[in-house]
Write a protein that holds these residues in place. Structure first.
Motif, PDB file in Angstrom:
ATOM      1  N   LEU A 144    -104.806 -58.749  58.646  1.00 35.71           N
ATOM      2  CA  LEU A 144    -104.567 -57.905  59.814  1.00 35.71           C
ATOM      3  C   LEU A 144    -105.816 -57.086  60.112  1.00 35.71           C
ATOM      4  N   ARG A 145    -106.330 -57.233  61.321  1.00 40.05           N
ATOM      5  CA  ARG A 145    -107.494 -56.438  61.726  1.00 40.05           C
ATOM      6  C   ARG A 145    -107.017 -55.065  62.175  1.00 40.05           C
ATOM      7  N   ASP A 146    -107.757 -54.053  61.773  1.00 37.59           N
ATOM      8  CA  ASP A 146    -107.368 -52.663  62.051  1.00 37.59           C
ATOM      9  C   ASP A 146    -108.562 -51.920  62.642  1.00 37.59           C
ATOM     10  N   GLU A 147    -108.831 -52.189  63.920  1.00 41.11           N
ATOM     11  CA  GLU A 147    -109.937 -51.484  64.575  1.00 41.11           C
ATOM     12  C   GLU A 147    -109.622 -49.999  64.621  1.00 41.11           C
ATOM     13  N   THR A 203     -98.939 -52.896  66.144  1.00 45.60           N
ATOM     14  CA  THR A 203    -100.161 -53.681  66.251  1.00 45.60           C
ATOM     15  C   THR A 203    -100.068 -54.626  67.440  1.00 45.60           C
ATOM     16  N   PHE A 252     -95.657 -51.230  62.981  1.00 45.42           N
ATOM     17  CA  PHE A 252     -96.911 -50.486  63.050  1.00 45.42           C
ATOM     18  C   PHE A 252     -97.542 -50.455  64.441  1.00 45.42           C
ATOM     19  N   ASN A 297    -109.421 -48.115  62.076  1.00 47.97           N
ATOM     20  CA  ASN A 297    -108.887 -47.695  60.783  1.00 47.97           C
ATOM     21  C   ASN A 297    -107.692 -46.754  60.961  1.00 47.97           C
ATOM     22  N   ARG A 298    -106.716 -47.175  61.785  1.00 48.30           N
ATOM     23  CA  ARG A 298    -105.587 -46.295  62.094  1.00 48.30           C
ATOM     24  C   ARG A 298    -104.338 -46.572  61.262  1.00 48.30           C
ATOM     25  N   LEU A 299    -104.288 -47.699  60.552  1.00 48.95           N
ATOM     26  CA  LEU A 299    -103.103 -48.022  59.746  1.00 48.95           C
ATOM     27  C   LEU A 299    -103.184 -47.365  58.378  1.00 48.95           C
ATOM     28  N   ARG A 305    -110.205 -54.693  57.810  1.00 52.77           N
ATOM     29  CA  ARG A 305    -109.182 -55.728  57.661  1.00 52.77           C
ATOM     30  C   ARG A 305    -108.317 -55.379  56.459  1.00 52.77           C
ATOM     31  N   HIS A 306    -107.024 -55.556  56.650  1.00 55.64           N
ATOM     32  CA  HIS A 306    -106.075 -55.385  55.561  1.00 55.64           C
ATOM     33  C   HIS A 306    -105.577 -56.776  55.190  1.00 55.64           C
TER      34      HIS A 306
END
Length: 81
Positions: free
Chosen positions: A55-58, A29, A27, A60-62, A5-6
């Motif tokens: 913001l959830r980032d499954e 998303t 991005f 870890n691509r961001l 999560r960011h």
């Protein structure tokens, strides 16, 4: 897949809403970010609140650096986990 999560910290609700709207375009998303009002310690006045965009980032691509620059456009920043 990891669930990262960011958290972007913004100075007011308008900035947080603008960031949330543009995140998908910038991005790519799919999931809508969550907006959270974060009152400063001991303050009840809405003027003294920061707004968080979570913001959830499954996977870890961001890119954290790109998120930092993006939030800075609205005088915000990305919290380190």
């Amino acid at each position: 897949m990891s669930d990262v999560r960011h958290v972007l910290v913004l100075p007011d609700r308008d900035a947080a809403e603008a960031v949330a709207e543009e995140l998908g375009e910038r991005f790519g998303t799919d999931e809508e970010p969550r907006l959270v009002r974060d009152a400063l310690a001991g303050e009840d006045d809405a003027e003294d609140a920061q707004w968080l965009v979570v913001l959830r980032d499954e996977g870890n691509r961001l890119d954290p650096g790109a998120l930092d620059e993006f939030a800075a456009r609205w005088d915000g920043w990305r919290e380190e986990p």
